[in-house]
Each structure stands twice: as structure tokens, then as C-alpha cells.
Design an enzyme around this catalytic site. Structure first.
Site, PDB file in Angstrom:
ATOM      1  N   ILE A 328       0.840  -1.198   0.000  1.00  0.00           N
ATOM      2  CA  ILE A 328       0.000   0.000   0.000  1.00  0.00           C
ATOM      3  C   ILE A 328       0.877   1.251   0.000  1.00  0.00           C
ATOM      4  O   ILE A 328       2.039   1.217   0.400  1.00  0.00           O
ATOM      5  CB  ILE A 328      -0.977   0.013   1.186  1.00  0.00           C
ATOM      6  CG1 ILE A 328      -0.244  -0.137   2.524  1.00  0.00           C
ATOM      7  CG2 ILE A 328      -2.008  -1.100   1.024  1.00  0.00           C
ATOM      8  CD1 ILE A 328      -1.172  -0.137   3.731  1.00  0.00           C
ATOM      9  N   GLU A 329       0.320   2.356  -0.472  1.00  0.00           N
ATOM     10  CA  GLU A 329       1.126   3.536  -0.759  1.00  0.00           C
ATOM     11  C   GLU A 329       1.739   4.183   0.473  1.00  0.00           C
ATOM     12  O   GLU A 329       2.777   4.843   0.383  1.00  0.00           O
ATOM     13  CB  GLU A 329       0.300   4.565  -1.531  1.00  0.00           C
ATOM     14  CG  GLU A 329      -0.892   5.125  -0.809  1.00  0.00           C
ATOM     15  CD  GLU A 329      -1.768   5.961  -1.726  1.00  0.00           C
ATOM     16  OE1 GLU A 329      -1.900   7.172  -1.446  1.00  0.00           O
ATOM     17  OE2 GLU A 329      -2.314   5.425  -2.722  1.00  0.00           O
ATOM     18  N   GLN A 330       1.127   3.988   1.634  1.00  0.00           N
ATOM     19  CA  GLN A 330       1.718   4.548   2.851  1.00  0.00           C
ATOM     20  C   GLN A 330       3.006   3.816   3.226  1.00  0.00           C
ATOM     21  O   GLN A 330       3.780   4.318   4.030  1.00  0.00           O
ATOM     22  CB  GLN A 330       0.726   4.506   4.001  1.00  0.00           C
ATOM     23  CG  GLN A 330      -0.411   5.512   3.877  1.00  0.00           C
ATOM     24  CD  GLN A 330      -1.492   5.092   2.898  1.00  0.00           C
ATOM     25  OE1 GLN A 330      -1.463   3.968   2.362  1.00  0.00           O
ATOM     26  NE2 GLN A 330      -2.448   5.961   2.637  1.00  0.00           N
TER      27      GLN A 330
END
Length: 524
Positions: A328-330
Site C-alpha cells: 500500500i502507498e503509505q
């Protein structure tokens, strides 16, 4: 040694009129909310600082108790905002102040893909001539469309242009040099070294601090606690103290929205897999189940918000929770991505990547498949997730969506075929009792967040999973290849989409197991 520890008010007093401020945050996750509040408070009492420009690779704050950018959303204080995403939430809550300013043209507002914004910081830091990228071509990012502008005042001040170089078309974002970085960590020692042991993500604080330091600016770190100099393990320090000017302390800072502290989010403990809740039975779970059937064991898959976020819970129910690696982008990689207010976090992660490096991985298409959602789809296969004219704050903007889809090998979009339809769900069939208010299949989307035309040029494998059918993007347009048991293909798909979706000659029925209230066997 002069102490770097100051009050929130003293740190806010150091910010000059006209400053460009870069903020590390992801909605409520890692948000340095107290220092943002102090800046807004100072403006209310002194009328300064004025005319700020703020950069937000991912949103600062949300609509559920962490105000973030809304602390700065005041006339005279904020003149320009450039953000990968914005605070968003349901229509039954008041519109955030930043959105009110945006729609009334009281601030120049831009929506730049999160990965590009992280790229900007690295290029600024290295004094390169701005970002050159193909990410965003033929989407709203492209100057042939909106050029990232979210309102008229922004459109009059372009921040991106098209360039031809080496016989290819590129997008060029000139450097925007930040004067101040506001970042967040868990612990600072007296010299300003920062560790992130209670954080759910590293985000991009290091890159933002370097960009500011390399141009002689001010770096402010909000932390939960301070420890003695030399007491931090060097391998744990994510931002070294020579990059940090000021430390402000908020002992009550939340890990993320409505979560004070959960050690499983920061990877300090591992939860039993049995402790995670399963997806609630319903239409969205049915869609997520069919989306999950696109996975193969051993793959690395990216995951977005919405129905797609339920796919890991579908695998959990089927006993396949570790069959794929989620990214995921985080920055969390592996484990179980969380939902609701904790979206963007994961428990039982294998690793936490800094967001800028995660986006480099995404932009280059290194993963196998991406699971994303849609608001509307048009005849060209374009997808909109970033703009709703009537209720703009219901969407956060593009976030990392454009970066992720730019070179993805395979993309699975999930969503409902119509808005507001009355559906009857049994274990044998899905029936449309009353048609919806409007179809999600339109002639032309309001905002092109994903370009179907470019996807076909790149040879990307694109499918759209709905509760009624599975649609493939083909040279002939949108073609339904699978249909849900109980759905009338002519009435519920062709007529409901006003002919925008046609039926494949070899149309097949989806497995009835998708509709089961019990666990569905899933073979990857």
C-alpha cells in the site's frame, strides 16, 4: 548545546510570510496536527504568517477529528495548496474548510499525484530541473485536460507542461522549493534524531526534510516524547538530527484517526490471524470475492480504498491470508491491510517502506496486479475517482491512483453498476428489484483519473468487476464477459448502461459460490 525543543507557539512564530511549507501526513496517520493548529492560532491573533503555500504528498487531516490542513484554511493565511489528496468523508458531515475555500476560488488548489509530489522533493533536494514523468499522461494531470488544477484560480497559474524529448512526450513539473518542512515521528533525542517506533508508516518525512535542508530552510518535527542524546539505537533513526531544527512535543498525538496507539499497527507485535474481522456479507463482499479470483498465489498486489479494501478479508475467510503480498502507498508491505479509519495501515506487515520508495516501485509497475475502485467509467474505459462536482469532498482526489495505474500490468477496478439500485441478494441469485438513480457507465467521465486510451496503447490488462457483471476493456469498448446469476443481461446491463456496455458472444455465468453466506473456497 542549544536545545531544539520549543513550544508549539515558538515554532509557529518562526514561519515567515509567503513561506512554502511541506507537510508529512496521510489523513490522520502521522499527522503533525498540533503544530498546524499552532500556526492557525498565531494567524488568528497576529495576522501572520500570511500567503502560505502548502505541499501535501498525501492529505493532512480528515473529517473525523484530526483537522490537519483545515487549521490553515483561512483567508489571508493560505494562498496555494498542492496536494496528492484532501480530507474527505460522508455527505452527512459538514464540508471541510479547505474544500469550501477551493470551491469558492479563495485558494489556488491543485491535485498532483502523490508519487509525483514525492519525486518533486527528491528533485528539489538534488537541484535537478524538476520532475520529468509519463505518469499522468492523458489524465486530468495532463495540460491537455486540467493540468492538475482544481479550480479557476489554479488554472490561471499552471504548474505542469508537456515536453517532447527524444521523440517521446513527457510531463514536466518545475521545481517548487519548500522553505519549511513539518514532519512527525515518535521519539526525538536532544540532538533531533528521530525514530518512528509507534508510527504506522514512515511516509516521506526524510525526503521532505532533505529538500528543505538543502535549500537552507526550517525543519520542524512534532514528536510524542524526547529522550537523552545518544540513547537511540542508530539503526532505528529514520531522520538524523542534523536535518532537524526544532522539536515540538505532543504527548497525546494519535497514531491515526480514532486510534491512540495500537502496537500491531507499528509492527511491535503480531496479531493472531484469527483476531481480524471478516468482511460482512453483502453486495460489496460479493464484488470483492469476484475481484479476489483474479489473484494468483505468490503475487504482489497493490490495494486501494473502497470495495477493493475488502479483498484481503476475502482471502482471510478462505484461509489464504498469506498467499499474496499486499503493498500500500503509505508503505506497509505484506500482512493484513486495515480498513475503516485505519486504512493506510497494516498489521503483521513484513516491512515498512518509506512512501517515496514505494511509489518508485509503483510507478515502474513492478507489482503484479492492482485492486482499485471506481466512481464512474466511460465509453473509452476512462475511470473517475477524483472528482464529484456536486459533492466534491466525498472524494479525496487522486492520491496515488495515477502513479499506481500508470504502468500497472493488470488493474482490477471494483464498484457498483448503478447508484441506489434496490438489489435482492440470495444464495442462488442477485436480482435488480428497482433500477438505480443513475448508472456508473457514462459517455464521458467528469474527471479522467485513469486513461483507458493510454491503457490500450500500453497493453494493460484492465477489468471492471461489478455486482452484475465482469467487464473487460477491449478495442471495441466495454464488453461484459461474465454475468451474475439472476441478472437479466439485456435489461440490467445493456439497457441500464444505455448501451455503453455490450455483451460478449461467449458470455458466461459467475460461480454461485460468490453469493454464499458461508466461506467461499478460493483457489489461487
Amino acid at each position: 548545546m542549544t536545545s531544539k525543543i520549543v513550544s508549539m507557539a515558538d515554532a509557529a512564530a518562526r514561519i515567515q510570510d509567503g513561506a512554502v511549507i511541506t507537510v508529512s501526513s496521510s489523513s490522520g496517520l502521522g499527522c503533525p496536527d498540533k503544530i498546524l493548529e499552532a500556526i492557525g492560532t498565531r494567524f488568528d491573533s497576529e495576522g501572520h504568517p500570511r500567503n502560505l503555500t502548502t505541499l501535501h504528498p498525501i492529505a493532512a487531516g480528515d473529517m473525523y477529528g484530526i483537522k490537519g490542513i483545515d487549521h490553515l484554511a483561512k483567508d489571508g493565511l493560505l494562498s496555494t495548496i498542492i496536494a496528492g489528496s484532501y480530507p474527505s468523508g460522508p455527505s452527512n458531515l459538514p464540508m471541510p474548510a479547505i474544500w469550501q475555500m477551493l470551491v469558492e476560488n479563495r485558494v489556488a488548489a491543485y491535485n498532483v499525484p502523490s508519487g509525483i509530489l514525492f519525486d518533486m522533493h527528491r528533485d528539489v533536494a538534488a537541484r535537478r530541473p524538476g520532475v520529468m514523468t509519463k505518469v499522468g499522461l492523458d489524465t486530468f494531470v495532463d495540460p491537455i485536460r486540467q493540468g492538475c488544477a482544481m479550480n479557476d484560480v489554479a488554472a490561471d497559474r499552471p504548474i505542469v507542461s508537456r515536453l517532447e524529448l527524444g521523440g517521446e512526450t513527457w510531463l514536466h513539473f518545475p521545481n517548487i522549493v519548500p522553505d519549511v518542512a513539518i514532519i512527525r515521528a515518535t521519539t526525538a533525542d536532544e540532538r533531533g534524531n528521530l525514530t518512528y517506533e509507534h508510527e504506522g508508516a514512515y511516509l516521506g518525512g526524510l525526503e521532505q526534510a532533505i529538500a528543505v535542508r538543502n535549500h537552507g530552510g526550517l525543519v520542524i518535527a512534532q514528536v510524542k516524547r524526547v529522550t537523552a542524546s545518544g540513547s537511540l539505537r542508530p539503526h532505528d533513526v529514520r531522520v538524523p538530527g542534523h536535518l532537524v531544527d526544532l522539536i515540538v512535543v505532543d504527548p497525546d498525538q494519535r497514531q491515526t484517526t480514532e486510534t491512540g496507539y495500537d502496537p500491531a499497527i507499528s509492527g511491535e507485535i503480531m496479531r493472531p490471524w484469527s483476531s481480524f474481522s471478516l468482511a460482512e456479507h453483502g453486495i460489496e463482499k460479493v464484488v470483492a470475492r469476484r475481484a479476489a479470483m483474479e489473484l494468483k498465489s505468490g503475487q504482489t498486489a497493490n490495494l486501494g480504498f473502497g470495495i477493493s479494501a475488502m479483498v484481503p478479508r476475502v482471502l482471510l475467510e478462505a484461509g489464504q491470508e498469506q498467499a499474496v503480498t499486499w503493498a500500500i502507498e503509505q508503505g506497509a508491505t505484506g500482512g493484513m491491510p486495515l480498513t475503516g479509519f485505519a486504512f493506510g495501515c497494516a498489521s503483521n506487515a513484513d516491512a515498512y517502506m518509506p512512501s517515496p520508495q514505494q511509489f518508485t516501485y509503483f510507478q515502474g509497475g513492478g507489482f503484479d496486479v492492482s485492486f482499485l475502485s471506481f466512481l464512474e467509467i466511460d465509453l473509452d474505459g476512462n475511470v473517475n475517482v477524483s472528482k464529484l462536482g456536486k459533492k466534491p469532498y466525498l472524494t479525496a482526489g487522486c492520491g496515488g491512483f495515477v502513479d499506481i495505474t500508470a504502468n500497472a500490468r493488470k488493474i482490477v477496478f471494483s464498484g457498483l453498476f448503478e447508484a441506489g439500485a434496490d438489489l435482492e441478494l440470495t444464495e442462488d441469485a442477485l436480482k435488480v428489484r428497482t433500477p438505480g438513480k443513475f448508472t456508473k457507465m457514462v459517455d464521458e467521465v467528469e474527471h479522467v483519473t485513469f486513461s483507458g486510451r493510454r491503457a490500450k496503447e500500453l497493453g494493460q490488462d484492465v477489468i471492471y468487476v461489478t455486482e452484475r457483471c465482469v467487464i473487460h476493456l477491449t478495442d471495441a469498448g466495454l464488453v461484459a464477459t461474465e454475468i451474475m446469476p439472476g441478472i437479466d443481461p439485456a435489461r440490467d446491463i445493456v439497457d441500464a448502461s444505455k448501451g455503453r456496455v455490450r455483451l460478449a458472444n461467449d458470455l458466461v455465468e459467475m460461480p454461485k459460490a460468490l453469493l454464499s453466506r458461508g466461506a467461499m473456497e478460493l483457489s489461487l
